[in-house]
Design an enzyme around this catalytic site. Structure first.
Site, PDB file in Angstrom:
ATOM      1  N   ARG B 298      43.293  54.944 -92.633  1.00 40.05           N
ATOM      2  CA  ARG B 298      43.590  55.252 -94.036  1.00 40.05           C
ATOM      3  C   ARG B 298      44.537  54.234 -94.651  1.00 40.05           C
ATOM      4  O   ARG B 298      44.364  53.814 -95.795  1.00 40.05           O
ATOM      5  CB  ARG B 298      44.159  56.670 -94.146  1.00 40.05           C
ATOM      6  CG  ARG B 298      43.077  57.703 -93.967  1.00 40.05           C
ATOM      7  CD  ARG B 298      43.562  59.148 -93.975  1.00 40.05           C
ATOM      8  NE  ARG B 298      42.377  60.015 -93.949  1.00 40.05           N
ATOM      9  CZ  ARG B 298      42.404  61.330 -93.990  1.00 40.05           C
ATOM     10  NH1 ARG B 298      43.566  61.967 -94.060  1.00 40.05           N
ATOM     11  NH2 ARG B 298      41.285  62.017 -93.989  1.00 40.05           N
ATOM     12  N   TYR B 439      35.689  56.632 -98.973  1.00 42.45           N
ATOM     13  CA  TYR B 439      35.603  56.719 -97.502  1.00 42.45           C
ATOM     14  C   TYR B 439      36.978  56.826 -96.825  1.00 42.45           C
ATOM     15  O   TYR B 439      37.984  56.605 -97.462  1.00 42.45           O
ATOM     16  CB  TYR B 439      34.689  55.653 -96.900  1.00 42.45           C
ATOM     17  CG  TYR B 439      34.957  54.181 -97.022  1.00 42.45           C
ATOM     18  CD1 TYR B 439      36.147  53.651 -97.475  1.00 42.45           C
ATOM     19  CD2 TYR B 439      33.943  53.285 -96.637  1.00 42.45           C
ATOM     20  CE1 TYR B 439      36.323  52.275 -97.527  1.00 42.45           C
ATOM     21  CE2 TYR B 439      34.122  51.907 -96.702  1.00 42.45           C
ATOM     22  CZ  TYR B 439      35.314  51.408 -97.140  1.00 42.45           C
ATOM     23  OH  TYR B 439      35.498  50.068 -97.196  1.00 42.45           O
ATOM     24  N   GLU B 440      36.967  57.217 -95.579  1.00 40.37           N
ATOM     25  CA  GLU B 440      38.209  57.599 -94.866  1.00 40.37           C
ATOM     26  C   GLU B 440      38.955  58.712 -95.611  1.00 40.37           C
ATOM     27  O   GLU B 440      40.182  58.762 -95.583  1.00 40.37           O
ATOM     28  CB  GLU B 440      39.138  56.403 -94.653  1.00 40.37           C
ATOM     29  CG  GLU B 440      38.605  55.331 -93.721  1.00 40.37           C
ATOM     30  CD  GLU B 440      38.423  55.782 -92.272  1.00 40.37           C
ATOM     31  OE1 GLU B 440      38.945  56.838 -91.886  1.00 40.37           O
ATOM     32  OE2 GLU B 440      37.723  55.064 -91.534  1.00 40.37           O
ATOM     33  N   GLY B 441      38.200  59.602 -96.237  1.00 44.94           N
ATOM     34  CA  GLY B 441      38.804  60.723 -96.961  1.00 44.94           C
ATOM     35  C   GLY B 441      38.985  60.395 -98.430  1.00 44.94           C
ATOM     36  O   GLY B 441      39.728  59.487 -98.785  1.00 44.94           O
ATOM     37  N   GLN B 446      43.150  63.119 -99.533  1.00 43.75           N
ATOM     38  CA  GLN B 446      44.500  62.571 -99.352  1.00 43.75           C
ATOM     39  C   GLN B 446      45.518  63.438-100.078  1.00 43.75           C
ATOM     40  O   GLN B 446      46.611  63.724 -99.564  1.00 43.75           O
ATOM     41  CB  GLN B 446      44.593  61.135 -99.916  1.00 43.75           C
ATOM     42  CG  GLN B 446      43.526  60.172 -99.430  1.00 43.75           C
ATOM     43  CD  GLN B 446      43.475  60.035 -97.933  1.00 43.75           C
ATOM     44  OE1 GLN B 446      44.505  60.067 -97.266  1.00 43.75           O
ATOM     45  NE2 GLN B 446      42.278  59.906 -97.390  1.00 43.75           N
TER      46      GLN B 446
END
Lengths: 596, 596
Positions: B298, B439-441, B446
């Site tokens: 992240r 992407y990656e949350g 977040q």
């Protein structure tokens, strides 16, 4: 993929309650127009947009246009759809009855145009450019030019273009170099290269009528030496039939980020000695003529912002209703629910919805001003509406198109990873929307017009009148005993104060510190948009509050919530823009060029 | 087209003054690292980014990857560039020395990674995913797995992937269905379909090591029944040579809005009975293992936001210095000047520059926390830095990627009509940047982490400590007799007050009104980003103020201006976010689903 459904209810609400359609249909020239007729038109147009135009949009994006040796082939289905569009009379609908149009109020054609914009910006541009050219010829052309070109352009048999931009002359039309030499027979030989010519070449129509800005041999330099010409792709014989191919060609088409369905042409005039052209109006007044038309075009591009926002919202909403993913925070039912239940997805959708409705409200309100400015029997009403129209034209163009950026961006975000995949369709709306803050004058150019000609140069009178009108709505809301409306009045009051302070600062600085004023111009435009949008949302809420108990009360309940969202989430930005304007110029201008 | 030049000066400034590099190089384990070495590394990496990686970026965008029968061919030049990248040791540089890396501090590898991100997000993703997989295996894998896979992955001979997402399980990994059946010999037969697998298949490396989340037969439902497996494209023989092709295939690749240079694969495992896989760590702890690594990923995606912002800024700046267009407002010289002199172009560039520098400041500051949390000999320092790292990880990911949207958007706008033409290059940065908030949350994920685990669930202590640190900087600035610094302190004070108020509201509402808290989560993340960014810009200004008269004073003069811009234009947004959080939940949640 979702299907576009025209938001007829909200369109009619904005037309009736904000633009004043009831009054507009009583204006001279609108004798044949009734509210019933307008409703029928919107229903039919909505159907056409859903069934014929919307399905083209993704095809146009995927296939784009093909260029070969000067010939441009449109994507599958465009040619047939355009033929139907013309046959059913939609192409010329907004034009004057004199040339075969239906002469409907601008308020009505605005709503219909929004539908084409929602369904496919690319497709809609062909009509929009053609009607812009029609307007220019109708206002400034000789009777002969009108008779030769207008009926076929209104019917859509021939299309029209605007050839303004040149490689060295983008936003700065003073730098135009294309030439027009008299040929001795009243016609001119035109030469030069024009870029960014929307629908400059295609296979949907028999002929393409190019309006071209060029300089006569004796032209003074700068903006006062530019004349306007007609140069058709095929010359027109005396009997109206098509003659020889003119000396102009599409040299290439651009590879763009979006609106792939419409070819953006590089046009080369006079490679073989000169394209034959005909002067429109008087010499050296071309830019002035273009500007009369450009104001309408700017409103239409503002509307493009609204249209693509609506489409992106509908697309994201359909996905949010359908997609099941994740546990809903605070939900104890244990049921799997669609992502529409996630608070942040709702926040994005509410943001999209409320800004789209606010944009529609401003665009239609200004369309109403245009109708009254043109047709009111009362000179004072005409003047007041003309002033309001001029003040808000850059706001409609600038604010509605800037809003479309965040809205279509959120349209992708709602889809999560799927939004980044082209087949999902959300990305196309974002890519297509990217052009609308650029063409027909960038946001900075709109903002410059707003702070200069429309505000500072007339001592801020139109802005102060606008602020007074908004304050009046605020007072009326405060005087109710409805706590929601009182809350809206409070938020609106903050917005008014911010815009008032920024306007005062602008009036004090425009002449003394022109660079500082310009540094705050785009924030000033956005601030104006927020306050006017908030005003019209508050007026909408005021009306809606009285109707929530009616049979179709759902629409009004929703309107109240969107107005509240706008007041709670969008109006608070007003103070940030005020701060940027009033305190921020120094840091915009402080850095030496070499230190960037 | 512009050429990327790594902003080494600003990188070193952020590393030295904000991340605390001087201290970091003295930590245990960093005995071989010196400031001189770091400078040499940045210079070399910058050269490699400029000469080898940056030129690939447009090629990757234009050509994309080609898929045929499960085989993916990268765009021209990628294979060769990747080979050089590995040969020169850049691939494994951030990895531990134990497996052939250089074991440099995270602060250093962060700056180098930013360069790869600026030069080409697509290219950089291969290394980023590989090193993520290396980290997961190094932390949780058996010695045998480490010995078999890590050296070749660190050298780049083999690459790595993360197979998490499935069609029905996007953000919600609890819904994963892929299966792993014991084969009786200690290995497992893996089957299932994974989507959005970055660099899931390509032609740049001999082998691809897939990390796969799947469920064992006895797995409990939900997140606690997911295990982590290694499934290599080619099985590895006992002697380390490559054996048979495993039963996994790239079924297709996606047609995406951006990052065309990196293939995004649909991976199909076990079509012929089961891909052979090896359990990493203990059963059912796969998600936990992924999360240890995901936090670093992240941060790296946050850095991607910074990198693409920097690149877009450089590209727009080059155009603004070059392009001559229009008369400059308030300029009486009569000279033709580049558009960099237009106040609104300056405003856009200042906005891009100041937000990029603020993003870099946060990302590097957090990298410094990571180094101290890992290696400080003082347990209290380790703990304090771990807490700060955890608090700010979602802010780096969320805020730096959200900022990249507006920055790359402005990068297009500075170019006017040319920005919309793909050959200009500005549009690619905007399209590539579009993935980083997803992407990656997603940003919402977040934000949910920030308001929940990182703030409300521990009573807001870390946030209050952060606010106290920021207030301390504010007090120090107010105590100087420099009016610029005093002005920054004032703006920062407004930001602190807004974040403090929002935090109090959050703590009061998180348990009682979880949906209301979630409705304000993204505004809360943005508010936090603005205040922390403003803090680090103010600290930067404090240092710069003492150095403007030095020989290289230009850099510090510019830093003071960017800090002022940030204080005058960005920090004022803090109040709008506070209002949205504190007053805005009601209108986000009020609309019944049917009324959208």
């Amino acid at each position: 993929m979702s299907t576009y459904i025209a938001p007829v209810k909200d369109m009619l609400f904005a037309m009736n309650e904000l633009a004043g359609l009831q009054d507009i249909v009583t204006l001279p020239g609108n004798e044949d127009v009734s509210i019933d007729l307008v409703e029928a038109i919107l229903d039919e147009a909505g159907k056409f947009a859903t069934e014929v135009v919307d399905p083209l949009n993704a095809v146009g994006d995927r296939q784009g246009n093909k260029w070969k040796d000067g010939v441009v082939t449109t994507a599958d289905g465009f040619k047939e759809a355009y033929a139907t569009f013309c046959e059913t009379g939609w192409n010329g609908m907004p034009a004057s009855t004199e040339f075969g149009g239906q002469g409907l109020p601008v308020t009505v054609s605005t709503a219909v145009l929004e539908m084409w914009k929602s369904a496919s910006i690319s497709f809609s541009l062909c009509q929009m450019l053609t009607l812009g050219a029609v307007e220019a010829i109708a206002h400034h052309g000789s009777d002969e030019l009108k008779a030769t070109y207008l009926p076929n352009m209104v019917s859509g048999k021939w299309t029209g273009t605007m050839n303004l931009t040149e490689p060295q002359a983008g936003s700065d039309l003073a730098a135009i170099r294309s030439k027009a030499e008299p040929r001795g027979d009243g016609s001119y030989a035109i030469s030069g290269t024009k870029i960014f010519i929307t629908w400059g070449e295609h296979d949907m129509a028999e002929n393409i009528v190019h309006l071209v800005l060029a300089r006569l041999p004796d032209a003074p330099p700068g903006v006062k030496g530019i004349s306007l010409f007609i140069a058709p792709k095929f010359l027109v014989n005396a009997d109206g039939s098509l003659g020889e191919r003119n000396d102009l060609i599409c040299a290439s088409i651009e590879h763009k980020m979006g609106i792939h369905g419409s070819a953006t042409a590089v046009m080369s005039f006079g490679d073989k000695g000169g394209a034959i052209g005909y002067l429109v109006g008087e010499p050296h007044r071309g830019l002035e003529y273009m500007f009369t038309m450009m104001n309408h075009a700017r409103l239409n591009v503002g509307l493009e912002g609204v249209g693509v926002s609506e489409r992106s919202y509908q697309h994201a909403l359909a996905y949010a209703r359908d997609r099941i993913q994740g546990k809903i925070i605070g939900d104890k039912s244990g049921e799997k629910k669609p992502i529409l239940h996630h608070p942040d997805v709702r926040r994005m959708l509410m943001d999209m919805k409320s800004r789209t409705e606010a944009g529609r409200a401003i665009a239609y309100y200004v369309a109403g001003c245009m109708d009254r400015a043109k047709s009111s029997p009362d000179a004072d009403v005409r003047k007041a509406n003309q002033t309001r129209l001029e003040l808000l034209t850059p706001v409609v163009k600038g604010w509605c198109t800037e809003n479309a950026q965040g809205i279509t961006w959120n349209g992708v975000q709602v889809h999560g990873g799927m939004g980044f995949i082209e087949e999902t369709g959300a990305a196309q709306y974002m890519r297509d929307a990217r052009i609308v803050t650029i063409y027909e004058g960038t946001t900075a150019i709109q903002a410059n017009d707003l702070i200069g000609r429309k505000t500072a140069k007339e001592g801020g009178k139109s802005m102060q009148q606008l602020l007074a009108d908004i304050a009046e709505t605020g007072a009326a809301l405060r005087a109710t005993d409805n706590p929601t409306l009182k809350g809206l009045a409070e938020a609106l009051g903050d917005g008014i104060a911010a815009l008032d302070e920024a306007t005062t600062w602008l009036l004090n600085n425009y002449d003394a510190n022109p660079q500082a004023a310009a540094a705050g111009s785009v924030p000033f435009l956005k601030l104006t948009g927020i306050v006017v949008g908030g005003w019209l949302m508050a007026r909408s809420a005021q009306i809606a509050a009285g109707r929530v108990d009616e049979a179709d009360g759902d629409f009004y309940k929703a309107k109240l919530v969107t107005a509240r969202y706008f007041a709670q989430h969008v109006i608070p930005e007003a103070n940030a823009y005020r701060d940027a304007i009033v305190n921020g110029a120094e840091s915009v201008l402080a850095l030496e060029e070499a230190l960037f």
